[in-house]
Design an enzyme around this catalytic site. Structure first.
Site, mmCIF file in Angstrom:
data_model
loop_
_atom_site.group_PDB
_atom_site.id
_atom_site.type_symbol
_atom_site.label_atom_id
_atom_site.label_comp_id
_atom_site.label_asym_id
_atom_site.label_seq_id
_atom_site.Cartn_x
_atom_site.Cartn_y
_atom_site.Cartn_z
ATOM 1 N N SER A 23 49.522 33.323 56.013
ATOM 2 C CA SER A 23 48.386 34.017 55.382
ATOM 3 C C SER A 23 48.589 35.523 55.402
ATOM 4 O O SER A 23 47.662 36.287 55.193
ATOM 5 C CB SER A 23 47.083 33.671 56.121
ATOM 6 O OG SER A 23 47.198 34.005 57.487
ATOM 7 N N HIS A 153 12.804 33.407 24.589
ATOM 8 C CA HIS A 153 13.606 32.420 23.842
ATOM 9 C C HIS A 153 14.584 33.114 22.896
ATOM 10 O O HIS A 153 14.922 32.603 21.836
ATOM 11 C CB HIS A 153 12.709 31.472 23.033
ATOM 12 C CG HIS A 153 11.616 30.870 23.846
ATOM 13 N ND1 HIS A 153 11.764 29.713 24.565
ATOM 14 C CD2 HIS A 153 10.353 31.317 24.081
ATOM 15 C CE1 HIS A 153 10.629 29.445 25.196
ATOM 16 N NE2 HIS A 153 9.757 30.409 24.931
ATOM 17 N N SER A 274 41.168 46.159 18.491
ATOM 18 C CA SER A 274 41.856 44.917 18.163
ATOM 19 C C SER A 274 43.227 45.266 17.607
ATOM 20 O O SER A 274 43.391 46.288 16.935
ATOM 21 C CB SER A 274 41.045 44.147 17.114
ATOM 22 O OG SER A 274 41.893 43.279 16.395
ATOM 23 N N LYS A 280 37.404 47.098 14.794
ATOM 24 C CA LYS A 280 36.773 46.500 15.974
ATOM 25 C C LYS A 280 36.630 47.471 17.135
ATOM 26 O O LYS A 280 37.438 48.354 17.355
ATOM 27 C CB LYS A 280 37.597 45.288 16.439
ATOM 28 C CG LYS A 280 37.618 44.192 15.435
ATOM 29 C CD LYS A 280 36.352 43.383 15.432
ATOM 30 C CE LYS A 280 36.457 42.361 16.537
ATOM 31 N NZ LYS A 280 35.335 41.515 16.678
ATOM 32 N N GLU A 287 32.530 41.443 28.685
ATOM 33 C CA GLU A 287 32.917 40.025 28.599
ATOM 34 C C GLU A 287 33.619 39.575 29.879
ATOM 35 O O GLU A 287 33.418 38.468 30.363
ATOM 36 C CB GLU A 287 33.837 39.806 27.401
ATOM 37 C CG GLU A 287 33.128 39.966 26.072
ATOM 38 C CD GLU A 287 34.107 40.101 24.921
ATOM 39 O OE1 GLU A 287 34.811 39.123 24.625
ATOM 40 O OE2 GLU A 287 34.187 41.193 24.337
ATOM 41 N N TYR A 314 37.735 25.251 65.910
ATOM 42 C CA TYR A 314 38.509 25.904 64.843
ATOM 43 C C TYR A 314 39.266 24.871 64.032
ATOM 44 O O TYR A 314 39.846 23.940 64.581
ATOM 45 C CB TYR A 314 39.504 26.924 65.440
ATOM 46 C CG TYR A 314 40.422 27.468 64.365
ATOM 47 C CD1 TYR A 314 40.008 28.517 63.565
ATOM 48 C CD2 TYR A 314 41.674 26.886 64.133
ATOM 49 C CE1 TYR A 314 40.828 28.992 62.536
ATOM 50 C CE2 TYR A 314 42.495 27.356 63.122
ATOM 51 C CZ TYR A 314 42.064 28.416 62.326
ATOM 52 O OH TYR A 314 42.855 28.875 61.321
HETATM 53 N N1 ARG Z 1 45.609 32.630 60.052
HETATM 54 C C1 ARG Z 1 44.630 31.898 60.808
HETATM 55 C C2 ARG Z 1 43.281 31.943 60.050
HETATM 56 O O1 ARG Z 1 43.116 32.812 59.241
HETATM 57 C C3 ARG Z 1 44.458 32.508 62.156
HETATM 58 C C4 ARG Z 1 43.998 31.571 63.193
HETATM 59 C C5 ARG Z 1 45.066 30.559 63.505
HETATM 60 N N2 ARG Z 1 44.674 29.719 64.565
HETATM 61 C C6 ARG Z 1 45.255 28.583 64.804
HETATM 62 N N3 ARG Z 1 44.816 27.875 65.799
HETATM 63 N N4 ARG Z 1 46.242 28.139 64.076
HETATM 64 O O2 ARG Z 1 42.428 31.150 60.303
#
Ligand code: ARG
Length: 462
Positions: A23, A153, A274, A280, A287, A314
């Site tokens: 991540s 309406h 356009s 245009k 939009e 978690y």
């Molecule tokens: N990247 C993880 C998240 O955003 C961090 C926590 C990871 N914890 C774990 N027990 N794998 O949730």
């Protein structure tokens, strides 16, 4: 890929697992919050005697360096931001870096980081809401006497002023700001020190870290602290609500800037041409706001589906709260800015608005009201004006024959006044009820809005 775990593993993970699970990209958005939470934790570890004072001081020094360096020196080939900061800390201060994770877990860390990030992001959104409100208020104040058609309406219903129209959006935004303030409150509690799920045997002080990070209080239950993401749902919901309100502004701009209505001219800076049709002037930004509202709603429903039936403790599922949160907040912020830009640089065609205000028998209700003032029951008055409309069918305005018919019940000068050239302005100005378009009522409303806009935050409108 370097991991924060692996002691119990004899094989390294599959590359696809690394790619699917990492991540780091989106985590970079809250790198600073992650370092700040680590700083609070490291200081508390030293103060409570869990680490030696010098150890805590060295950790703090390393973390301050990372905060100063920014993201450039953080390794990117790691699972997440927590791993990146720890790896960099190791490079800076050596094996002592491993002590930072005493009495904490990534589970309480990431929950704390997200809450800290949200706090700053809410503030930005609130500032942008205020900026848009002030443009709406300015336009309202200078267009109390600009008449336009009020629709129900999507058909002309009664004449209104541009002032009441702009202020209607002002109040919608006041409610969005008010909701956004609630999001700040909902996120204002500290999960730090909840550790993985159950707290810790170390004598940590969660009050100290909560206070240092500016949270109102620690979350009372460690299991809840690490698995709750309802504050993210609140944030996604409120940003969707804000986008929905913006999409309504956008839709009007799209319709009203086109040649059929021609009520407003959007500036060159916010319109596009356009590639094929030279004439245009497209309201693309409006939009896109309208379209991206769908994404904001989607982010909310998508993460609500993620949270549904998620067992306590978690779960990695919740890692995906952040891309949704960042996306929704980015697009809400940009959309607020664009709406402000479009409105403050637009030109209202007051003549066309006035012509449109007179069309479609929009004075019909007022004529019926006048009949009521002359002693008729409203139902009967409605019937009579309805007949006059029928007599004028296809003409778009009351015919002389219809006016004569009305003059049998009302003074012909009154009929003339209510069907003549400046009937709309007269009708708009004469309304008296609270919240109406009349001179005095509108003056009160503008003062009310000004007072609220000046106050910090978004007080309730009642
Ligand atoms: N990247 C993880 C998240 O955003 C961090 C926590 C990871 N914890 C774990 N027990 N794998 O949730």
């Amino acid at each position: 890929m370097k991991k924060l775990w692996g002691g119990a593993f004899s094989q390294s993970s599959d590359l696809l697992v690394d790619r699917f699970g990492h991540s780091m990209e989106s985590d970079l958005r809250f790198w600073r919050e992650d370092v700040q939470a680590s700083i609070a934790h490291a200081r508390m570890l030293g103060e409570s005697g869990i680490l030696a004072r010098e150890e805590s001081a060295t950790l703090l020094k390393g973390l301050a360096t990372i905060e100063h360096e920014g993201t450039d020196s953080l390794p990117k080939d790691v699972e997440d931001i927590h791993a990146a900061v720890e790896a960099r800390l190791f490079e800076l201060i050596g094996p002592l870096a491993g002590k930072l994770h005493t009495a904490r877990s990534r589970n309480d860390q990431v929950a704390a980081d997200t809450r800290l990030w949200l706090r700053g992001a809410c503030k930005h959104i609130c500032d942008e809401i205020k900026a848009l409100q002030s443009v709406l208020l300015r336009t309202a104040a200078s267009h109390v006497k600009t008449v336009m058609p009020g629709y129900t309406h999507q058909q002309p219903a009664q004449p209104i002023s541009l002032a009441i129209h702009q202020l209607a959006h002002f109040w919608a935004l006041q409610r969005d700001g008010w909701r956004m303030e609630f999001v700040k409150v909902a996120g204002d509690f500290s999960p730090l020190g909840a550790s993985a799920l159950a707290g810790t045997g170390f004598p940590i002080d969660r009050l100290v870290t909560a206070k240092e990070l500016g949270f109102a209080a620690p979350i009372p239950n460690a299991l809840d602290a690490t698995s709750d993401r309802s504050f993210v749902l609140d944030a996604l919901h409120v940003s969707a609500c804000t986008m929905i309100d913006l999409s309504r502004i956008a839709q009007e701009l799209i319709l009203w800037s086109g040649p059929e209505y021609g009520f407003i001219r959007l500036s060159d800076a916010v319109t596009t041409g356009s590639s094929i049709m030279p004439q245009k002037r497209n309201p693309d930004m409006a939009e896109l706001i309208r379209g991206r509202t769908g994404r904001a709603i989607g982010n909310w429903t998508s993460f609500a589906s993620t949270m549904k039936a998620l067992p306590l403790g978690y779960n990695r599922d919740t890692q995906d709260d952040k891309p949704a949160l960042f996306d929704s907040f980015d697009l809400t912020r940009d959309s607020l800015q664009l709406a402000t830009l479009m409105l403050e640089s637009a030109t209202w065609d007051t003549k066309r608005l006035a012509v449109a205000a007179e069309a479609g028998f929009s004075s019909a209700t007022e004529i019926a009201d006048e009949l009521v003032r002359h002693g008729l029951a409203f139902r009967d008055a409605h019937e009579i004006v309805g007949k006059a409309v029928l007599m004028s069918e296809g003409q778009g305005r009351f015919t002389p024959e219809a006016k004569n018919f009305l003059a049998e019940k009302l003074d012909s000068s009154i009929v003339e006044r209510l069907t003549g050239k400046s009937a709309a302005l007269e009708i708009v100005m004469n309304r008296r009820s609270l919240g109406s378009t009349g001179r005095q009522a509108m003056g009160n409303q503008i003062r009310h809005a000004k007072r609220l806009l000046k106050r910090p935050g978004f007080p309730s409108i009642y």
